[in-house]
Write a protein that holds these residues in place. Structure first.
Motif, PDB file in Angstrom:
ATOM      1  N   PRO A 538     -26.062  36.010  -9.851  1.00 55.02           N
ATOM      2  CA  PRO A 538     -25.739  37.419 -10.139  1.00 55.02           C
ATOM      3  C   PRO A 538     -26.392  38.330  -9.110  1.00 55.02           C
ATOM      4  O   PRO A 538     -27.299  37.931  -8.373  1.00 55.02           O
ATOM      5  N   THR A 539     -25.943  39.549  -9.055  1.00 48.84           N
ATOM      6  CA  THR A 539     -26.473  40.487  -8.058  1.00 48.84           C
ATOM      7  C   THR A 539     -27.950  40.775  -8.299  1.00 48.84           C
ATOM      8  O   THR A 539     -28.678  41.141  -7.376  1.00 48.84           O
ATOM      9  N   SER A 540     -28.397  40.633  -9.529  1.00 52.96           N
ATOM     10  CA  SER A 540     -29.820  40.786  -9.832  1.00 52.96           C
ATOM     11  C   SER A 540     -30.218  39.705 -10.828  1.00 52.96           C
ATOM     12  O   SER A 540     -29.402  39.243 -11.621  1.00 52.96           O
ATOM     13  N   GLY A 541     -31.455  39.294 -10.759  1.00 49.71           N
ATOM     14  CA  GLY A 541     -31.934  38.267 -11.669  1.00 49.71           C
ATOM     15  C   GLY A 541     -31.839  36.880 -11.062  1.00 49.71           C
ATOM     16  O   GLY A 541     -31.285  36.684  -9.971  1.00 49.71           O
ATOM     17  N   PRO A 542     -32.382  35.881 -11.764  1.00 49.58           N
ATOM     18  CA  PRO A 542     -32.419  34.515 -11.231  1.00 49.58           C
ATOM     19  C   PRO A 542     -31.063  33.829 -11.296  1.00 49.58           C
ATOM     20  O   PRO A 542     -30.130  34.285 -11.975  1.00 49.58           O
ATOM     21  N   ALA A 543     -30.963  32.713 -10.590  1.00 50.25           N
ATOM     22  CA  ALA A 543     -29.745  31.904 -10.642  1.00 50.25           C
ATOM     23  C   ALA A 543     -29.550  31.354 -12.048  1.00 50.25           C
ATOM     24  O   ALA A 543     -30.508  31.129 -12.792  1.00 50.25           O
ATOM     25  N   GLU A 544     -28.290  31.133 -12.396  1.00 50.24           N
ATOM     26  CA  GLU A 544     -27.967  30.641 -13.738  1.00 50.24           C
ATOM     27  C   GLU A 544     -27.069  29.414 -13.626  1.00 50.24           C
ATOM     28  O   GLU A 544     -26.186  29.367 -12.759  1.00 50.24           O
ATOM     29  N   PRO A 545     -27.275  28.394 -14.479  1.00 48.50           N
ATOM     30  CA  PRO A 545     -26.341  27.262 -14.504  1.00 48.50           C
ATOM     31  C   PRO A 545     -24.918  27.764 -14.738  1.00 48.50           C
ATOM     32  O   PRO A 545     -24.679  28.590 -15.619  1.00 48.50           O
ATOM     33  N   ASP A 546     -23.995  27.293 -13.931  1.00 47.77           N
ATOM     34  CA  ASP A 546     -22.615  27.761 -13.999  1.00 47.77           C
ATOM     35  C   ASP A 546     -21.828  26.839 -14.931  1.00 47.77           C
ATOM     36  O   ASP A 546     -21.638  25.657 -14.637  1.00 47.77           O
ATOM     37  N   GLN A 547     -21.381  27.401 -16.044  1.00 41.87           N
ATOM     38  CA  GLN A 547     -20.679  26.588 -17.029  1.00 41.87           C
ATOM     39  C   GLN A 547     -19.338  26.077 -16.501  1.00 41.87           C
ATOM     40  O   GLN A 547     -18.866  25.007 -16.898  1.00 41.87           O
ATOM     41  N   ASP A 548     -18.705  26.826 -15.592  1.00 37.46           N
ATOM     42  CA  ASP A 548     -17.460  26.338 -15.000  1.00 37.46           C
ATOM     43  C   ASP A 548     -17.707  25.056 -14.218  1.00 37.46           C
ATOM     44  O   ASP A 548     -16.857  24.149 -14.203  1.00 37.46           O
ATOM     45  N   VAL A 549     -18.871  24.970 -13.560  1.00 33.33           N
ATOM     46  CA  VAL A 549     -19.228  23.747 -12.831  1.00 33.33           C
ATOM     47  C   VAL A 549     -19.410  22.597 -13.808  1.00 33.33           C
ATOM     48  O   VAL A 549     -18.941  21.469 -13.572  1.00 33.33           O
ATOM     49  N   ARG A 550     -20.080  22.870 -14.902  1.00 29.12           N
ATOM     50  CA  ARG A 550     -20.285  21.826 -15.912  1.00 29.12           C
ATOM     51  C   ARG A 550     -18.941  21.287 -16.414  1.00 29.12           C
ATOM     52  O   ARG A 550     -18.739  20.069 -16.516  1.00 29.12           O
ATOM     53  N   HIS A 551     -18.018  22.208 -16.702  1.00 30.01           N
ATOM     54  CA  HIS A 551     -16.707  21.778 -17.214  1.00 30.01           C
ATOM     55  C   HIS A 551     -15.944  20.990 -16.146  1.00 30.01           C
ATOM     56  O   HIS A 551     -15.293  19.979 -16.457  1.00 30.01           O
ATOM     57  N   ARG A 552     -15.997  21.435 -14.907  1.00 32.53           N
ATOM     58  CA  ARG A 552     -15.272  20.758 -13.829  1.00 32.53           C
ATOM     59  C   ARG A 552     -15.797  19.329 -13.648  1.00 32.53           C
ATOM     60  O   ARG A 552     -15.019  18.380 -13.495  1.00 32.53           O
TER      61      ARG A 552
END
Length: 658
Positions: A538-552
């Motif tokens: 995101p433009t601010s804040g830490p990186a986040e696990p991407d759920q779209d990646v998990r689904h793919r």
């Protein structure tokens, strides 16, 4: 090996000359000799003033605790320091050379210190996972306060005696002969009627109580949040120094030392410290060529970093860049980096100007003359007519038939370089690589291989092992979390995003295995730079696990029961150590300790874990082998332990013994 302590008495002055031999190591035998000489001097009515000095050019010192590589098992050093401090006769310590560990503790116990102007002090105990055990945490604050004490105790670096408040340690500085300096100081003491002056009674460092507490408060959050144990105990001991009588403070220090001494962490840090010393010894050779001017070929980002690193340590640079626009941009970047450092207070303006004055830049033909070594740091430079007698190193990813110098990014700050000798590499190439490392104040791990350098191989293995665990049904985010909790600063999928998935996607996988970076790259994800990789940014804040990646990923392979975190860690570390074992088998490096140093200084493994080869020994080689063999995965080469594992397990040894 310590040779002894010679006592001589002349004109009321008893001089104890410590002869530690070429090693200048203060070992148990020398401590015993000092103890005996001290006893004789104290009993001698003709001796009015005692002087403890070196018989050579360096005051004997070192770490005497067995956990740090010493042999002082009964802590004679601490008893000696008390005897010196409580002496009824004034005691002068004459200090010269690098005074480290036990040498500093002896000096702190003396009543007066006569110090050569070039002397440097160091207390590397925290780097060994230890707390000093002969009074440094109690006596040093009494003399120089908390801030300088913590700089010395926690930083582990050798500091000049003239550094800030550290100068308070010296009652007199000398740059002539020790004999003349001793005679001068003794005369001054006699004239002033000086008496014994126990450090225990000193309060100089406590004079500004508010500053003392402020130094502790400033460091406390960082130390408390760190996984390292020894700094916490050191901070507490330095705080206790102001609150407790000296005897209670010394008891506090001894207890803190014992709490750290037998921990797995102190063993790991001690191992790493000595492995680092073995690596550093290579650049202390006397046959290395001088390098005062570097020829840097090309204006790439790595070239910019190399130029900055050279200028920072006073090396002149001839920068050869063919393209005028690239030349303008590259030189501008270096100037901007220097200016930012000046504005941030990290670099004096005069030093920055001096560094930039040592930079010349033009087309290659104008830059070759006067250089001592050439570094090819940009593609397309192989046609530059470097003289055949000038050492030449390739500084880009990949291999070179003679000599490659691999800088761990960022090259301007990293403390380690890889000196990679190719099949046509010569002894002269080796010496040139080591000379460059010494001139740049870097450690150098020397490797002999026709393939990639060891860091590149370990990185590739890290991603290969992590991808294999995803093949087996694990989430990339769970893998990263397990390794991050273990201490890995840059776990594999987060690191892949940072480097760029187009880079990590290049590594081939065995049949039936997937390069998951390549899979995401095919879906238009490039990593952190574009905001989408394994993680979302995101433009601010830490990186986040991407759920779209998990689904793919789950569409391409079925998720399975999650592996325990410790099994994930054992599997990945096992794969890394197995790659290290292959490097030892192929004689790429001579020692497992070299691999540990490289894995720590390239940030693959945290310092307090002691390096990847040590870490698998700490976990247990048999447990590591079982973890690797228990994975039902088609990449058999990755998970089949090298024979050295079985050999070490058979004889109850670890890679530390190699």
């Amino acid at each position: 090996m310590g040779r002894g302590a010679e006592l001589s008495v002349d004109n009321g002055v008893a001089q104890i000359a410590l002869d530690a031999g070429p090693s200048a190591r203060l070992n148990h035998a020398l401590l015993v000799a000092l103890d005996a000489a001290l006893t004789r001097a104290l009993k001698d009515d003709a001796a009015e003033i005692l002087v403890i000095r070196s018989a050579g050019s360096v005051f004997p010192s070192g770490v005497t605790a067995p956990q740090g590589g010493g042999d002082d098992r009964d802590n004679l050093l601490a008893d000696l320091c008390l005897r010196i401090e409580r002496s009824a006769k004034p005691v002068i310590a004459v200090l010269c050379g690098p005074v480290v560990g036990s040498g500093v503790e002896l000096a702190l116990a003396a009543h007066y210190r006569l110090v050569h102007k070039g002397t440097r002090f160091g207390l590397p105990n925290a780097r060994l996972g230890l707390v000093p055990h002969a009074g440094a945490t109690q006596r040093l604050p009494r003399l120089v306060g908390a801030e300088m004490t913590l700089d010395l105790l926690l930083g582990g670096a050798l500091l000049p005696v003239t550094s800030g408040k550290l100068a308070r340690l010296a009652d007199d500085l000398y740059d002539d002969t020790p004999d003349v300096a001793v005679e001068r100081l003794v005369a001054d003491l006699r004239q002033s009627g000086a008496q014994p002056r126990p450090t225990a009674d000193r309060r100089d460092g406590f004079a500004d109580a508010r500053a003392y507490q402020a130094a502790l408060t400033r460091l406390r959050p960082r130390i408390e949040s760190s996984p390292e144990i020894a700094p916490k105990h050191i901070l507490a001991a330095v705080e206790a120094a102001m609150l407790l009588p000296i005897d209670a403070g010394l008891a506090f220090e001894r207890a803190a030392h014992e709490d750290c001494a037998e921990t797995r962490q102190s063993k790991a840090l001690s191992h790493l410290f000595h492995a680092e010393q073995a690596v550093a010894a290579q650049t202390r050779r006397t046959d290395l060529p001088d390098i005062s001017t570097l020829l840097v070929l090309g204006g790439s980002p790595i070239a910019v970093q190399i130029v900055r690193a050279a200028l920072d340590v006073g090396v002149a640079v001839n920068w050869a860049i063919k393209d005028p626009a690239q030349q303008r941009d590259a030189v501008g970047q270096v100037r901007a980096m220097m200016q930012e450092a000046v504005e941030a207070g990290k670099l004096p303006a005069a030093r920055a100007k001096h560094a930039l004055d040592a930079l010349r830049y033009d087309v290659p033909e104008e830059m070759i003359d006067g250089a001592d070594m050439a570094l090819r740091a940009t593609r397309g430079q192989r046609g530059v007519p470097v003289p055949p007698d000038m050492p030449l190193a390739h500084c880009l990813p990949g291999t070179d038939p003679r000599l490659a110098i691999q800088f761990v990014p960022p090259a301007s700050k990293t403390r380690l370089i890889e000196v990679v000798l190719g099949p046509s590499g010569t002894e002269a190439d080796r010496l040139a690589g080591l000379a460059l490392a010494r001139r740049l104040n870097r450690l150098a791990v020397v490797e002999t291989t026709s393939g990639l350098g060891l860091h590149a191989r370990l990185l590739e293995t890290l991603w290969r092992a992590a991808d294999a665990l995803v093949d087996l049904g694990q989430s990339p985010f769970a893998i990263d979390a397990a390794l991050r909790d273990w201490g890995m600063a840059h776990p594999p999928f987060e690191l892949a995003d940072s480097i760029g998935l187009d880079m990590t996607a290049r590594h081939a996988r065995a049949e039936g295995c997937q390069n998951w970076s390549g899979e995401l790259l095919n879906s238009g994800r490039y990593g952190r730079a574009t905001g989408e990789g394994f993680y979302a940014y995101p433009t601010s804040g830490p990186a986040e696990p991407d759920q779209d990646v998990r689904h793919r990923i789950n569409k391409l392979r079925a998720p399975r029961t999650a592996l325990p975190d410790d099994l994930i860690v054992r599997s990945v570390l096992g794969a890394l150590a197995n790659e290290g074992a292959k490097a030892l088998r192929d004689k790429i490096v001579p020692r497992a300790g070299d691999i540990d140093v490289l894995s720590v200084f390239t940030h693959l493994v945290p310092t307090w874990r002691g390096g990847v080869m040590h870490a698998v020994g700490d976990i247990g080689l048999l447990r590591t082998v079982h973890a690797m063999q228990g994975l039902d995965h088609p990449d058999s080469d990755l998970w089949t332990p090298e024979p050295v594992f079985a050999e070490l397990i058979k004889y109850g040894r670890t890679f530390d013994d190699l």
